[in-house]
Design a protein around this motif. Structure first.
Motif, PDB file in Angstrom:
ATOM      1  N   ARG A  15       0.855  -1.185   0.000  1.00  0.00           N
ATOM      2  CA  ARG A  15       0.000   0.000   0.000  1.00  0.00           C
ATOM      3  C   ARG A  15       0.891   1.234   0.000  1.00  0.00           C
ATOM      4  NH1 ARG A  15      -2.456   1.114   4.308  1.00  0.00           N
ATOM      5  NH2 ARG A  15      -4.132   2.320   3.355  1.00  0.00           N
ATOM      6  N   ALA A  36       0.962   7.783 -10.174  1.00  0.00           N
ATOM      7  CA  ALA A  36       0.008   6.752  -9.760  1.00  0.00           C
ATOM      8  C   ALA A  36      -0.013   5.600 -10.765  1.00  0.00           C
ATOM      9  CB  ALA A  36      -1.383   7.352  -9.610  1.00  0.00           C
ATOM     10  N   LYS A  37       0.020   5.922 -12.048  1.00  0.00           N
ATOM     11  CA  LYS A  37       0.026   4.895 -13.092  1.00  0.00           C
ATOM     12  C   LYS A  37       1.260   4.013 -12.985  1.00  0.00           C
ATOM     13  CE  LYS A  37      -0.421   4.471 -18.159  1.00  0.00           C
ATOM     14  NZ  LYS A  37       0.865   3.861 -18.531  1.00  0.00           N
ATOM     15  N   GLU A  40       1.004   1.742  -9.882  1.00  0.00           N
ATOM     16  CA  GLU A  40       0.040   0.657 -10.071  1.00  0.00           C
ATOM     17  C   GLU A  40       0.596  -0.398 -11.017  1.00  0.00           C
ATOM     18  OE1 GLU A  40      -3.459   2.728 -11.320  1.00  0.00           O
ATOM     19  OE2 GLU A  40      -4.132   3.118  -9.252  1.00  0.00           O
ATOM     20  N   GLU A  41       1.283   0.026 -12.063  1.00  0.00           N
ATOM     21  CA  GLU A  41       1.894  -0.927 -12.989  1.00  0.00           C
ATOM     22  C   GLU A  41       3.008  -1.721 -12.316  1.00  0.00           C
ATOM     23  OE1 GLU A  41       3.069   1.542 -16.238  1.00  0.00           O
ATOM     24  OE2 GLU A  41       1.098   1.477 -17.190  1.00  0.00           O
ATOM     25  N   CYS A  44       1.553  -1.961  -7.075  1.00  0.00           N
ATOM     26  CA  CYS A  44       1.218  -1.325  -5.805  1.00  0.00           C
ATOM     27  C   CYS A  44      -0.257  -0.910  -5.765  1.00  0.00           C
ATOM     28  CB  CYS A  44       2.080  -0.086  -5.582  1.00  0.00           C
ATOM     29  SG  CYS A  44       3.858  -0.410  -5.550  1.00  0.00           S
ATOM     30  N   GLU A  45      -0.773  -0.873  -4.576  1.00  0.00           N
ATOM     31  CA  GLU A  45      -2.094  -0.298  -4.327  1.00  0.00           C
ATOM     32  C   GLU A  45      -1.863   1.153  -3.905  1.00  0.00           C
ATOM     33  OE1 GLU A  45      -5.201  -0.682  -0.714  1.00  0.00           O
ATOM     34  OE2 GLU A  45      -4.712  -2.580  -1.717  1.00  0.00           O
ATOM     35  N   VAL A  46      -2.396   2.095  -4.675  1.00  0.00           N
ATOM     36  CA  VAL A  46      -2.073   3.506  -4.485  1.00  0.00           C
ATOM     37  C   VAL A  46      -3.246   4.271  -3.898  1.00  0.00           C
ATOM     38  CG1 VAL A  46      -1.257   5.621  -5.611  1.00  0.00           C
ATOM     39  CG2 VAL A  46      -0.510   3.387  -6.464  1.00  0.00           C
ATOM     40  N   ASP A  47      -2.943   5.100  -2.909  1.00  0.00           N
ATOM     41  CA  ASP A  47      -3.948   5.973  -2.316  1.00  0.00           C
ATOM     42  C   ASP A  47      -3.338   7.369  -2.186  1.00  0.00           C
ATOM     43  OD1 ASP A  47      -6.248   6.914  -1.197  1.00  0.00           O
ATOM     44  OD2 ASP A  47      -6.029   5.888   0.717  1.00  0.00           O
TER      45      ASP A  47
END
Length: 267
Positions: A15, A36-37, A40-41, A44-47
């Motif tokens: 996370r 963020a892209k 995620e690639e 990872c889980e992005v917040d």
């Protein structure tokens, strides 16, 4: 400083709390989306939690009380994530390197701050050094030159990582400039306090950039990019300026920094 956080990646992806930075939020949001892209690639889980300034301008101006208050807000907002990642060596360097100074001699805070700082990373360094990313699925037609921003380079050791990933971008070639690791003259509040000195520094940097023949300038810090883009444009150079994350994320078709879409199409 404590070790990096440990968790079972097989049970859940890491996370990541994305620290967007003030400049990205207000000047160039596309950098945040690119970050963020990429995260995620990388699995990872992005917040993106509610956040404020990292406190660097206040810290550099000697206002430790304000910087300390902002640091407390950042820690509270991000400390429950496995990692904290910023698309800025300047902000990541402020947090990782200088937050401990703000809490020196406070046992109740020191261990907490050390745990927090251990999981703070600059974006491209995190992708390469932590997630082991060696290739990105992106293309960019052109020749780029890369500026090593001071904080990322000297506080966090960011140098080879962006070049390693740029080498995997289809159609892109890199032309190294002279003194790529020399300051661009921005320095946050430095360019406000000492404009004549700042201008002399960025003038030399702009000359080195132009001498490469590259059509695009990349770096990992938006403040540096804004400073160099302004100088290049005032001098009439047809050089596009972008954050490295935008190119690595395949978002290099958006208008370059400080350039409207119509002007971009003409270049």
């Amino acid at each position: 400083m404590t070790a990096q956080p440990s968790f079972d990646a097989a049970l859940h992806p890491p996370r990541v709390g994305l620290f967007c930075t003030c400049l990205v939020d207000t000047i160039r949001p596309s950098v945040g989306f690119a970050a963020a892209k990429l995260l995620e690639e990388a699995g990872c889980e992005v917040d993106v939690p509610a956040q404020t300034c990292c406190g660097q301008p206040a810290f550099n101006s000697g206002d430790r009380a304000t910087s300390r208050a902002l640091a407390e807000q950042v820690i509270a907002a991000f400390e429950n994530f496995d990692y904290v990642v910023a698309p800025s060596g300047s902000c990541a360097g402020m947090i990782k390197t200088h937050y401990p100074e703000l809490f020196t001699g406070e046992p109740d805070w020191s261990a907490r701050v050390d745990r927090f700082c251990a999981k703070v990373f600059e974006l491209v360094s995190f992708l390469v050094d932590v997630r082991g990313v060696t290739h990105v699925d992106a293309a960019y037609a052109g020749t780029v030159t890369y500026h090593d921003s001071c904080s990322g380079l000297r506080e966090l050791g960011v140098k080879g990582q962006p070049r390693r990933l740029l080498a995997s971008v289809a159609g892109l070639s890199v032309a190294e400039m002279n003194d790529a690791d020399t300051c661009c003259g921005f320095g946050g509040t430095f360019c406000v306090k000492y404009p004549d000195v700042s201008n002399a520094i960025v003038e030399k940097k702009a000359a080195n950039i132009a001498a490469t023949g590259a059509d695009t300038l990349l770096a990992g810090d938006l403040g540096c990019l804004m400073n160099m883009a302004g100088k290049l444009q005032r001098e009439g150079h047809a050089i596009k300026v972008r954050h490295v994350a935008e190119v690595l994320a395949g978002m290099g078709e958006d208008p370059a920094l400080g350039m409207p879409a119509a002007a971009e199409a003409k270049r």
